[in-house]
Enzyme design. Structure first.
Site, PDB file in Angstrom:
ATOM      1  N   ARG A  62       0.835  -1.200   0.000  1.00 58.21           N
ATOM      2  CA  ARG A  62       0.000   0.000   0.000  1.00 58.21           C
ATOM      3  C   ARG A  62       0.877   1.260   0.000  1.00 58.21           C
ATOM      4  O   ARG A  62       0.596   2.241  -0.685  1.00 58.21           O
ATOM      5  CB  ARG A  62      -0.908  -0.035   1.235  1.00 58.21           C
ATOM      6  CG  ARG A  62      -1.993   1.025   1.252  1.00 58.21           C
ATOM      7  CD  ARG A  62      -2.838   0.908   2.509  1.00 58.21           C
ATOM      8  NE  ARG A  62      -3.599  -0.321   2.556  1.00 58.21           N
ATOM      9  CZ  ARG A  62      -4.792  -0.510   1.986  1.00 58.21           C
ATOM     10  NH1 ARG A  62      -5.356   0.463   1.311  1.00 58.21           N
ATOM     11  NH2 ARG A  62      -5.411  -1.660   2.085  1.00 58.21           N
ATOM     12  N   ASN A 104     -13.850  14.035   0.570  1.00 58.93           N
ATOM     13  CA  ASN A 104     -14.468  12.729   0.306  1.00 58.93           C
ATOM     14  C   ASN A 104     -15.972  12.870   0.506  1.00 58.93           C
ATOM     15  O   ASN A 104     -16.431  13.750   1.236  1.00 58.93           O
ATOM     16  CB  ASN A 104     -13.916  11.683   1.287  1.00 58.93           C
ATOM     17  CG  ASN A 104     -14.505  10.306   1.047  1.00 58.93           C
ATOM     18  OD1 ASN A 104     -14.626   9.846  -0.086  1.00 58.93           O
ATOM     19  ND2 ASN A 104     -14.907   9.628   2.118  1.00 58.93           N
ATOM     20  N   HIS A 106     -19.230  10.502   1.816  1.00 56.93           N
ATOM     21  CA  HIS A 106     -19.538   9.241   2.497  1.00 56.93           C
ATOM     22  C   HIS A 106     -21.055   9.124   2.632  1.00 56.93           C
ATOM     23  O   HIS A 106     -21.719  10.092   3.001  1.00 56.93           O
ATOM     24  CB  HIS A 106     -18.868   9.225   3.873  1.00 56.93           C
ATOM     25  CG  HIS A 106     -19.086   7.939   4.606  1.00 56.93           C
ATOM     26  ND1 HIS A 106     -18.428   6.776   4.276  1.00 56.93           N
ATOM     27  CD2 HIS A 106     -19.927   7.623   5.623  1.00 56.93           C
ATOM     28  CE1 HIS A 106     -18.849   5.806   5.067  1.00 56.93           C
ATOM     29  NE2 HIS A 106     -19.755   6.292   5.899  1.00 56.93           N
TER      30      HIS A 106
HETATM   31  C1  GRF Z   1     -21.118   6.719  -3.179  1.00 56.53           C
HETATM   32  O1  GRF Z   1     -22.224   6.236  -2.495  1.00 56.53           O
HETATM   33  C2  GRF Z   1     -20.192   7.437  -2.246  1.00 56.53           C
HETATM   34  O2  GRF Z   1     -20.843   8.067  -1.189  1.00 56.53           O
HETATM   35  C3  GRF Z   1     -19.325   6.325  -1.719  1.00 56.53           C
HETATM   36  O3  GRF Z   1     -19.156   5.442  -2.785  1.00 56.53           O
HETATM   37  C4  GRF Z   1     -20.235   5.596  -3.710  1.00 56.53           C
HETATM   38  C5  GRF Z   1     -19.602   5.932  -5.024  1.00 56.53           C
HETATM   39  O4  GRF Z   1     -20.517   5.976  -6.077  1.00 56.53           O
HETATM   40  N1  GRF Z   1     -18.101   6.866  -1.188  1.00 56.53           N
HETATM   41  P1  GRF Z   1     -20.061   6.584  -7.466  1.00 56.53           P
HETATM   42  O5  GRF Z   1     -18.830   5.796  -7.934  1.00 56.53           O
HETATM   43  O6  GRF Z   1     -19.750   8.034  -7.278  1.00 56.53           O
HETATM   44  O7  GRF Z   1     -21.210   6.350  -8.383  1.00 56.53           O
END
Ligand code: GRF
Length: 210
Positions: A62, A104, A106
């Site tokens: 990683r 990010n 979430h």
């Molecule tokens: C979303 O639900 C986001 O909140 C999470 O992963 C998913 C990604 O979806 N972190 P996408 O690839 O943007 O369609």
């Protein structure tokens, strides 16, 4: 022009929403995926956005992967790094390199439900309201100063999938708005908390049942 680099791992629907928002004063410098088969890469490519696939499986550790990724990103001189469904835990070294300029999204109202299976957990706990959070990325997974949140009702008949779809609709509104606010300097990090330079709407509310 401020430069945005977006990291994805899959379909990239949040990345698409950010691109389609056409944020004034910003250009998408690149879309990068750790999975070469990410559908989002094709979408970005078709629109003439520079793309890069950096397969994490080709690296021994990683640390090694994150060091190469960070160097590639740094070479693009981004003002903002956007994680949009990027499904790899980042090393603290990587996070520190982009501290204060990495966001990010979430799919929960953090600090509730960091990690995976957020919608299933919200349903099992009997919540009436769920949602999503845009936050600065820190070394602790799904923590970091909250930039913006959106809430949706949880219905009795919801499955994890139906709730995820309802939350995702909000993600597609919230994330571009948060990126736009970052680019135009609408908020600042003050003592580890996000503070907006403009007054926020204090009458906004979601009641369930309404
Ligand atoms: C979303 O639900 C986001 O909140 C999470 O992963 C998913 C990604 O979806 N972190 P996408 O690839 O943007 O369609």
């Amino acid at each position: 022009m401020k430069k945005i680099v977006i990291l994805i791992s899959g379909r990239g629907s949040n990345m698409q929403a950010i691109v389609e928002a056409g944020i004034p004063g910003a250009e998408i410098a690149a879309v990068i995926s750790n999975r070469p088969d990410a559908a989002g890469l094709i979408w970005a490519n078709e629109r003439g956005i520079p793309t890069l696939a950096l397969d994490h499986k080709a690296y021994a550790s990683r640390d090694e992967f994150d060091a190469v990724l960070a160097d590639k990103i740094e070479g693009m001189q981004p003002d903002l790094l956007v994680l949009a469904g990027y499904m790899r835990i980042l090393t603290p070294v990587f996070v520190n390199r982009f501290a204060g300029r990495m966001l990010n999204i979430h799919p929960s109202l953090l600090p509730a439900y960091p990690g995976l299976h957020t919608h299933q957990r919200a349903i099992e706990d009997g919540l009436k309201i769920a949602g999503c959070t845009v936050h600065f990325v820190t070394a602790e997974l799904d923590h970091g100063p909250v930039v913006a949140q959106a809430a949706v009702p949880v219905l009795d008949e919801d499955s994890a999938d139906t709730l995820a779809a309802r939350v995702l609709k909000q993600e597609h509104q919230l994330y571009p708005a948060a990126v736009r606010a970052f680019i135009s300097g609408d908020f600042a990090l003050v003592a580890g908390r996000v503070r907006y330079a403009r007054p926020l709407d204090e009458s906004a509310a979601l009641r369930v049942p309404g």
